[in-house]
Design a protein around this motif. Structure first.
Motif, PDB file in Angstrom:
ATOM      1  N   GLU B 105       0.824  -1.212   0.000  1.00 18.33           N
ATOM      2  CA  GLU B 105       0.000   0.000   0.000  1.00 18.33           C
ATOM      3  C   GLU B 105       0.861   1.267   0.000  1.00 18.33           C
ATOM      4  O   GLU B 105       0.455   2.307  -0.509  1.00 18.33           O
ATOM      5  N   MET B 106       2.076   1.150   0.561  1.00 21.46           N
ATOM      6  CA  MET B 106       2.965   2.316   0.614  1.00 21.46           C
ATOM      7  C   MET B 106       3.275   2.853  -0.781  1.00 21.46           C
ATOM      8  O   MET B 106       3.610   4.024  -0.935  1.00 21.46           O
ATOM      9  N   GLY B 107       3.172   1.997  -1.804  1.00 23.63           N
ATOM     10  CA  GLY B 107       3.423   2.461  -3.160  1.00 23.63           C
ATOM     11  C   GLY B 107       2.484   3.580  -3.581  1.00 23.63           C
ATOM     12  O   GLY B 107       2.779   4.321  -4.517  1.00 23.63           O
ATOM     13  N   LEU B 108       1.362   3.696  -2.878  1.00 22.88           N
ATOM     14  CA  LEU B 108       0.366   4.724  -3.243  1.00 22.88           C
ATOM     15  C   LEU B 108       0.508   5.986  -2.405  1.00 22.88           C
ATOM     16  O   LEU B 108      -0.220   6.954  -2.628  1.00 22.88           O
ATOM     17  N   TYR B 109       1.440   5.984  -1.444  1.00 18.79           N
ATOM     18  CA  TYR B 109       1.507   7.108  -0.518  1.00 18.79           C
ATOM     19  C   TYR B 109       2.067   8.372  -1.165  1.00 18.79           C
ATOM     20  O   TYR B 109       1.917   9.459  -0.618  1.00 18.79           O
ATOM     21  N   GLY B 110       2.728   8.223  -2.327  1.00 22.03           N
ATOM     22  CA  GLY B 110       3.259   9.404  -2.990  1.00 22.03           C
ATOM     23  C   GLY B 110       2.141  10.344  -3.443  1.00 22.03           C
ATOM     24  O   GLY B 110       2.350  11.543  -3.589  1.00 22.03           O
ATOM     25  N   ARG B 111       0.944   9.777  -3.655  1.00 25.08           N
ATOM     26  CA  ARG B 111      -0.178  10.609  -4.131  1.00 25.08           C
ATOM     27  C   ARG B 111      -0.862  11.329  -2.985  1.00 25.08           C
ATOM     28  O   ARG B 111      -1.716  12.177  -3.217  1.00 25.08           O
ATOM     29  N   LEU B 112      -0.548  10.931  -1.753  1.00 21.49           N
ATOM     30  CA  LEU B 112      -1.184  11.600  -0.610  1.00 21.49           C
ATOM     31  C   LEU B 112      -0.519  12.943  -0.367  1.00 21.49           C
ATOM     32  O   LEU B 112       0.587  13.198  -0.806  1.00 21.49           O
ATOM     33  N   GLY B 113      -1.208  13.808   0.360  1.00 23.08           N
ATOM     34  CA  GLY B 113      -0.588  15.051   0.803  1.00 23.08           C
ATOM     35  C   GLY B 113      -0.394  14.990   2.310  1.00 23.08           C
ATOM     36  O   GLY B 113      -0.613  13.955   2.928  1.00 23.08           O
ATOM     37  N   TRP B 114       0.052  16.115   2.885  1.00 23.64           N
ATOM     38  CA  TRP B 114       0.119  16.199   4.340  1.00 23.64           C
ATOM     39  C   TRP B 114      -1.274  15.912   4.918  1.00 23.64           C
ATOM     40  O   TRP B 114      -2.279  16.324   4.375  1.00 23.64           O
ATOM     41  N   PHE B 115      -1.320  15.240   6.028  1.00 22.65           N
ATOM     42  CA  PHE B 115      -2.569  14.998   6.782  1.00 22.65           C
ATOM     43  C   PHE B 115      -3.612  14.238   5.970  1.00 22.65           C
ATOM     44  O   PHE B 115      -4.793  14.324   6.224  1.00 22.65           O
ATOM     45  N   ARG B 116      -3.171  13.483   4.931  1.00 25.40           N
ATOM     46  CA  ARG B 116      -4.128  12.683   4.159  1.00 25.40           C
ATOM     47  C   ARG B 116      -3.857  11.220   4.407  1.00 25.40           C
ATOM     48  O   ARG B 116      -2.743  10.822   4.697  1.00 25.40           O
TER      49      ARG B 116
END
Lengths: 370, 252
Positions: B105-116
């Motif tokens: 799932e960490m592979g998708l964390y680049g699309r998150l922003g702060w506090f998301r």
């Protein structure tokens, strides 16, 4: 009088619980990022900050906390700078920064105390903590800092998790790794500030490391680990407060640290899967079962060789087939109903046969011994 | 020239004049490299040739002394979502408290922003990525309990979940069993056949011809690059692996 005593205990226990929870959560990240020693540096570096905070703002805890936080930040930056501009290894950088800041703190402390002033004498309590001097306002300040620190971690959870696990990959994904790492260091300094009055600068790092280490032994995911570390921290904090309140002359802070460390030691020994004792017991159980399977295999092979599944095998023969004493294994199998001891006249030695249950037992010995 | 304007957009990975130096000692010298889209490319070279550094410089993890890199014509910062990176397995602590699914799932964390935080869809995507490396049954398993080959599959799934156009893998076959190696190669070939580009730092010269169709030979400088059939020659191998390499002028 009794009511006053209870009130003090309540304040101390509440403060200890706040400290335990904050230290447990933030300590989890410190341990996983292999930054436990940085926690020790930040804690020791708080001392000069406390003294300067006292000189500027007096005995009020918020002023002392602010001083400690700033000093911790400077210490963390110093470690980073030494790592970047020199060829010193990280442990040397940590050691140097710790001693320099702590020495500066002790010098400042003696200076402040010599120049007198109300409350200056109480400053040395921050070396090892002085829970009894804690006021309701102090606990409120600690709780505020603790809630902000834990709340920030919760708000940035996915990035915090990723940066703890795999920082280069996080950078490749475009996550602002340096900012997240700086945030985690700041939050660790905040957790330390929470504990200064309770356990003091010298012992504070234990409240980061011990609950996290204890929690890691029991669980396999990050969120449960942080939560369980908070629980262990609270148990240690409240337990230490109660014990030191019930006995005369026991300093609260060190008792809290001892309980936290005992929890860690117990967890490292007993936790299923990771505990040292647990693993040793499991290995013994597995070894015994393997030995049992092999003996059954031997009996089965002997039965096959004689065309008689109920063949009565002499104990010495079984020993010889295995090259080792098998009496204990046979007794264990007999207790489990797999084999039965029989006599075989005219011999007077022990003989063994497979029971029906032993015949039916599947196992690696199916194809015979070896 | 505007650094964000398209430059060589028809090339999956374009590296020009790239030099990387650690403490003034060049690790990579004047690298000119083009990997066309839709190939399965091996990067080979002796130890210390700068293979991993090349990947890291391309991905902005190492600051180059000179030169530039473009992915499909774009700077890496603009092309992140089209590039999936699989680092060496040994670069992380596998005793970290996480499950296989957590890591993917960490592979998708680049699309998150702060506090998301990731939604439920992310979990489903991660599960299907795990399934495509035949690890669906291990989704809830702690990563500390996985074998080396299984850990490598989890790492590849973490890149798959991004669904990128270009895969960059650093020694994915190091320390995995033969079954896993075959599965990884089959998966990468499937990606290539779907039109994705695959770049692999590879250490086993024996299998280069079997696995790959494009080859870059590296030893601080680029020794040779192109289709495997043209590049995999005794002469090139001798130049890449035998003796020292001169920075200026011809190879020794």
């Amino acid at each position: 009088m009794v009511a006053g005593f209870d009130h003090t205990l309540g304040v101390v226990a509440a403060g200890a619980a706040v400290l335990g929870a904050t230290g447990g959560v933030l300590g989890s990240f410190a341990v996983l990022r292999r930054q436990s020693l940085l926690g020790d540096v930040l804690a020791h570096a708080a001392l000069p900050g406390l003294c300067i905070g006292f000189l500027v703002g007096g005995r009020a805890l918020p002023a002392l906390m602010a001083g400690a936080l700033v000093a911790g930040g400077l210490a963390a930056l110093s470690v980073l700078a030494i790592g970047r501009f020199t060829r010193l290894k990280p442990d040397a950088a940590l050691g140097i920064v710790l001693s320099v800041f702590f020495a500066g703190g002790v010098v400042l402390l003696s200076h402040v105390q010599a120049s007198g002033g109300a409350g200056a004498a109480g400053l040395s309590a921050f070396l090892f903590g002085q829970a009894a001097a804690m006021l309701v306002g102090d606990v409120q300040a600690m709780a505020l800092v603790g809630v902000v620190a834990v709340g920030l971690v919760a708000a940035c959870w996915p990035w915090v998790k990723l940066v703890c696990f795999d920082p280069p990959y996080a950078r490749a994904l475009g996550v602002p790794v340096a900012a997240v790492e700086a945030l985690l260091t700041l939050l660790m300094a905040m957790a330390i500030v929470v504990g200064l009055q309770m356990v003091g600068v010298v012992l504070m790092t234990a409240m980061l490391i011990a609950p996290a280490v204890a929690a890691r032994a029991w669980v396999t995911r990050l969120m449960p680990m942080a939560a369980l570390a908070a629980v262990f921290g609270i148990v240690a904090g409240v337990g230490g407060a109660v014990i030191s309140a019930g006995a005369r002359g026991l300093a609260t802070g060190p008792v809290v640290v001892l309980i936290a460390t005992a929890l860690a030691a117990l967890s490292l020994a007993l936790a299923p899967g990771r505990g040292v004792v647990w693993r040793a017991l499991r290995d013994r159980r597995l070894a015994a079962r393997l030995e049992g399977d092999r003996v059954i295999g031997t009996l089965r092979a002997l039965g096959a060789a004689h065309g008689d599944p109920g063949y009565r095998a002499e104990a010495g023969m079984i020993d010889a087939a295995h090259g080792t004493a098998t009496a204990r294994t046979l007794d264990r199998l007999a207790a489990a109903g797999m084999v039965r001891e029989v006599s075989h006249a005219p011999e007077s030695t022990r003989h063994w046969v497979l029971t029906d249950k032993g015949q039916a037992e599947p196992g690696p010995g199916r194809g015979g011994p070896g | 020239m505007n650094p964000d304007s398209l430059h060589e957009p028809h090339i999956a990975l374009h590296v020009e004049d790239l030099t990387v130096a650690y403490r003034n000692a060049p690790v990579l010298w004047d690298i000119d490299l083009d990997v066309p889209p839709g190939v399965m490319c091996a990067v080979v070279g002796p130890n210390g040739a700068g293979k991993s550094t090349l990947l890291k410089a391309a991905l902005g993890l190492v600051q180059p002394t000179a030169g530039h890199v473009r992915f499909f014509g774009l700077r890496y910062a603009k092309a992140r979502s089209r590039v999936g990176y699989v680092p060496q397995r040994s670069t992380v602590d596998w005793d970290f408290p996480a499950t296989a699914l957590d890591v993917v799932e960490m592979g998708l964390y680049g699309r998150l922003g702060w506090f998301r935080r990731p939604g439920r869809a992310a979990r489903a995507q991660a599960l299907s990525a795990l399934a495509s490396v035949e690890m669906a049954d291990f989704a809830g398993r702690p990563i500390a309990d996985l074998s080396g080959g299984q850990q490598q599959r989890v790492f590849i799934a973490r890149a798959l979940v991004q669904d990128p156009d270009l895969y960059i893998l650093d020694e994915p076959m190091a320390g995995v069993d033969a079954v896993t190696e075959a599965a990884i190669v089959a998966l990468l070939k499937r990606l290539r056949d779907q039109g994705r580009t695959v770049i692999v730092v590879h250490h086993d010269l024996q299998t280069v011809q079997k696995y790959f169709d494009w080859l870059v030979m590296l030893n601080v400088r680029v020794i040779a690059q192109g289709p495997v059939a043209e590049v995999y020659t005794p002469e090139n191998l001798r130049r890449a692996y035998g003796g020292r390499v001169a920075l200026i002028g011809g190879a020794t």
